[in-house]
Design a protein around this motif. Sequence first.
Motif, PDB file in Angstrom:
ATOM      1  N   THR A   1      26.642  39.838  45.126  1.00 19.16           N
ATOM      2  CA  THR A   1      27.559  40.438  44.916  1.00 19.16           C
ATOM      3  C   THR A   1      28.547  40.638  46.327  1.00 19.16           C
ATOM      4  O   THR A   1      28.388  40.869  47.310  1.00 19.16           O
ATOM      5  N   LEU A   2      29.137  41.467  45.224  1.00 18.55           N
ATOM      6  CA  LEU A   2      30.424  42.293  47.129  1.00 18.55           C
ATOM      7  C   LEU A   2      31.698  43.275  46.323  1.00 18.55           C
ATOM      8  O   LEU A   2      31.795  43.039  44.990  1.00 18.55           O
ATOM      9  N   ASN A   3      30.694  44.153  46.559  1.00 17.70           N
ATOM     10  CA  ASN A   3      31.799  45.223  46.201  1.00 17.70           C
ATOM     11  C   ASN A   3      32.327  46.122  47.514  1.00 17.70           C
ATOM     12  O   ASN A   3      31.999  46.219  48.669  1.00 17.70           O
ATOM     13  N   GLY A   4      33.702  46.850  46.695  1.00 10.01           N
ATOM     14  CA  GLY A   4      34.083  47.709  47.540  1.00 10.01           C
ATOM     15  C   GLY A   4      35.751  47.562  47.876  1.00 10.01           C
ATOM     16  O   GLY A   4      36.230  47.669  46.561  1.00 10.01           O
ATOM     17  N   THR A   5      36.536  47.965  48.352  1.00  9.71           N
ATOM     18  CA  THR A   5      38.135  48.534  47.951  1.00  9.71           C
ATOM     19  C   THR A   5      39.037  47.423  48.628  1.00  9.71           C
ATOM     20  O   THR A   5      38.460  47.103  50.050  1.00  9.71           O
ATOM     21  N   LEU A   6      39.966  47.200  48.292  1.00  5.05           N
ATOM     22  CA  LEU A   6      40.992  46.539  49.109  1.00  5.05           C
ATOM     23  C   LEU A   6      42.376  48.113  49.401  1.00  5.05           C
ATOM     24  O   LEU A   6      42.106  48.826  48.313  1.00  5.05           O
ATOM     25  N   SER A   7      43.500  47.852  50.840  1.00  4.75           N
ATOM     26  CA  SER A   7      44.481  48.247  50.683  1.00  4.75           C
ATOM     27  C   SER A   7      45.643  47.319  51.527  1.00  4.75           C
ATOM     28  O   SER A   7      44.522  47.090  52.461  1.00  4.75           O
ATOM     29  N   PRO A   8      46.644  48.561  51.279  1.00  2.00           N
ATOM     30  CA  PRO A   8      47.318  47.494  52.300  1.00  2.00           C
ATOM     31  C   PRO A   8      47.103  47.694  54.392  1.00  2.00           C
ATOM     32  O   PRO A   8      47.342  46.515  54.968  1.00  2.00           O
TER      33      PRO A   8
END
Length: 205
Positions: free
Chosen positions: A62-69
């Motif tokens: 699994t790979l979970n999480g968020t992205l942002s600049p």
Amino acid sequence: MRPLPLKLTPGSDLRLSLEELARAQQLNGFVLGVVGNLSRAAFQCPGQAQPTVLEGDLEVITLNGTLSPEGVHLHLSLSDGACQVWGGHLEPGTLVQKGVDLLVGVLEQSQPAVDGNTATPTAQPPRIEIAVLPGCPWCARALRLLRTLDLPHTVDTINDDAAFSRWQSRSGMRTFPQVFIDGALLGGYDDLASLHGSGKLEQLR
């Protein structure tokens, strides 16, 4: 939300590739799914001072999480050759073996309503800039400190001589990380940690 499929090639750094994507395209979103394998995995386990590093035939679970600049916040789980499962906070130095396929959910940016007497608000860039080298433990510590405090920051990963020379000319330093606040040089990891110890780092929101 719109789906964005990604394919990472052998040797790609999993974390840095997602950071670069989010920064270059100014994306906000999260990981919806992943499949693939790694030759090397670096992840931070709870309560440990240093990241755990595994090498070999590693299967991503699994790979979970968020992205942002401003950065990414991702948790990885994987299986080794003995089917033992490992996991933790994804760190730089996690390398793709044969390939990794990802599906990212990109959040559409909503535009604020304006009238003839109201100007469109302009987003302010983060006050903190940091330049890092792949695999540098002090760089990883600095990034972890900024993420833990949830401080907005921009990250430039030094992948070639031109980028190294550009940052060296700006800072006069040959070591990394290099941290700038409001465009002015703060220094390296020790200077960042000292600012945190004084209670002033948390004020840079």
